[in-house]
Enzyme design. Sequence first.
Site, PDB file in Angstrom:
ATOM      1  N   GLU A  46      13.024  -8.865  -9.288  1.00 30.84           N
ATOM      2  CA  GLU A  46      14.477  -8.936  -9.212  1.00 30.84           C
ATOM      3  C   GLU A  46      14.946  -9.211  -7.778  1.00 30.84           C
ATOM      4  OE1 GLU A  46      13.658  -5.458 -12.138  1.00 30.84           O
ATOM      5  OE2 GLU A  46      12.606  -6.543 -10.546  1.00 30.84           O
ATOM      6  N   CYS A  79      15.584  -1.607  -7.825  1.00 36.15           N
ATOM      7  CA  CYS A  79      16.116  -2.889  -8.309  1.00 36.15           C
ATOM      8  C   CYS A  79      17.408  -2.710  -9.097  1.00 36.15           C
ATOM      9  CB  CYS A  79      15.075  -3.600  -9.160  1.00 36.15           C
ATOM     10  SG  CYS A  79      13.671  -4.215  -8.204  1.00 36.15           S
ATOM     11  N   ALA A 159     -34.751 -18.218 -25.336  1.00 36.54           N
ATOM     12  CA  ALA A 159     -35.684 -17.105 -25.208  1.00 36.54           C
ATOM     13  C   ALA A 159     -36.247 -17.017 -23.794  1.00 36.54           C
ATOM     14  CB  ALA A 159     -36.814 -17.253 -26.218  1.00 36.54           C
ATOM     15  N   TRP A 165     -26.011 -24.868 -19.082  1.00 41.20           N
ATOM     16  CA  TRP A 165     -24.751 -24.260 -19.490  1.00 41.20           C
ATOM     17  C   TRP A 165     -24.650 -24.305 -21.003  1.00 41.20           C
ATOM     18  CZ3 TRP A 165     -22.270 -21.819 -15.737  1.00 41.20           C
ATOM     19  CH2 TRP A 165     -22.430 -22.239 -14.428  1.00 41.20           C
ATOM     20  N   ARG A 179     -10.609 -15.502 -14.531  1.00 40.47           N
ATOM     21  CA  ARG A 179     -11.017 -14.696 -13.378  1.00 40.47           C
ATOM     22  C   ARG A 179      -9.864 -14.518 -12.407  1.00 40.47           C
ATOM     23  NH1 ARG A 179     -16.811 -17.549 -11.751  1.00 40.47           N
ATOM     24  NH2 ARG A 179     -18.059 -16.721 -13.495  1.00 40.47           N
TER      25      ARG A 179
END
Length: 308
Positions: A46, A79, A159, A165, A179
């Site tokens: 504000e 405020c 495994a 990726w 993030r």
Amino acid sequence: MGAALALAERGRGRTAPNPNVGCVIVRDGVVVGRGWTQPGGRPHAEAKALAEAGEKSRGATVHVTLEPCAHASARGPACSNLLIEAGVARVVIALGDPDPRTNGAGAARLRAAGIDVTEGVRTAEARRSMAGFLTRLEKRRPFVTLKLATSLDGQIALASGESQWITGAQARAHTHLERARHEAILVGRRTMEADNPRLDVRLPGLEDRSPRRLTLSSTGDLKRPEDIATLEAIDHLFVEGGAETAASFLRADLVDRLLLYRAPILIGAGKAALGDIGLTRLGDAHGRWKLQDSRMLGSDRMEVYERA
């Protein structure tokens, strides 16, 4: 209010211990002031919006995502008092402030000064926007998002351990954006030792938004998931690494939001996304999560689930 909610997202992950609030001031159908809570929690939304609007705030309508505070502090005035002094005519509020120092007192002060107050506009969206602040007040811990990137058959690696990726570039970029909206990011010891992940934000213009890195282990920053209650100035925690770390947070019932990325691939005999989460009956698995968002990011599907 939609614009105020969008502005509030700019501060998410940077305002703790204060909430990330957005504010828009409108006069004669024209936006004359905009603001959002600044890094570290001050100035409030504000105050920023009123400073931009100046004299145009007199007689204007203020849209704010959280009830204007009623308490002054060494860091700034209340405020609600600022709005009264500015001579605004109306204040539209998305969510009441549960902080006992305000909790209805801000709206009451505005009404006592002759300002028209409307409450409860897009409340659910405001609660989602300020989930970190609210969780800290209600549960005395950060709001926890658990991120998993898997194949269609629920694997996070071959495994052999190869995992880079599974998802494509767009999904990975979205992870970096996530993030940037958290004060801290956590992985398990095994993930840290095996992958040595950077855990930073590598999006142009947001590099300074990298979260604090934490490790869960017997010798790490946190010894067990419940220790997140001891974290200071962290209202949003991003849990990103390790099947056992993910499972441990689910076992402890400390996950508030699931962020799932699923790549259109099959791995078969690989490494599962989760270890034992303590489930003993299949029926207990149902009804815990509700879908909040779903979209395609390139060829990958992103799904967001919240606590039911």
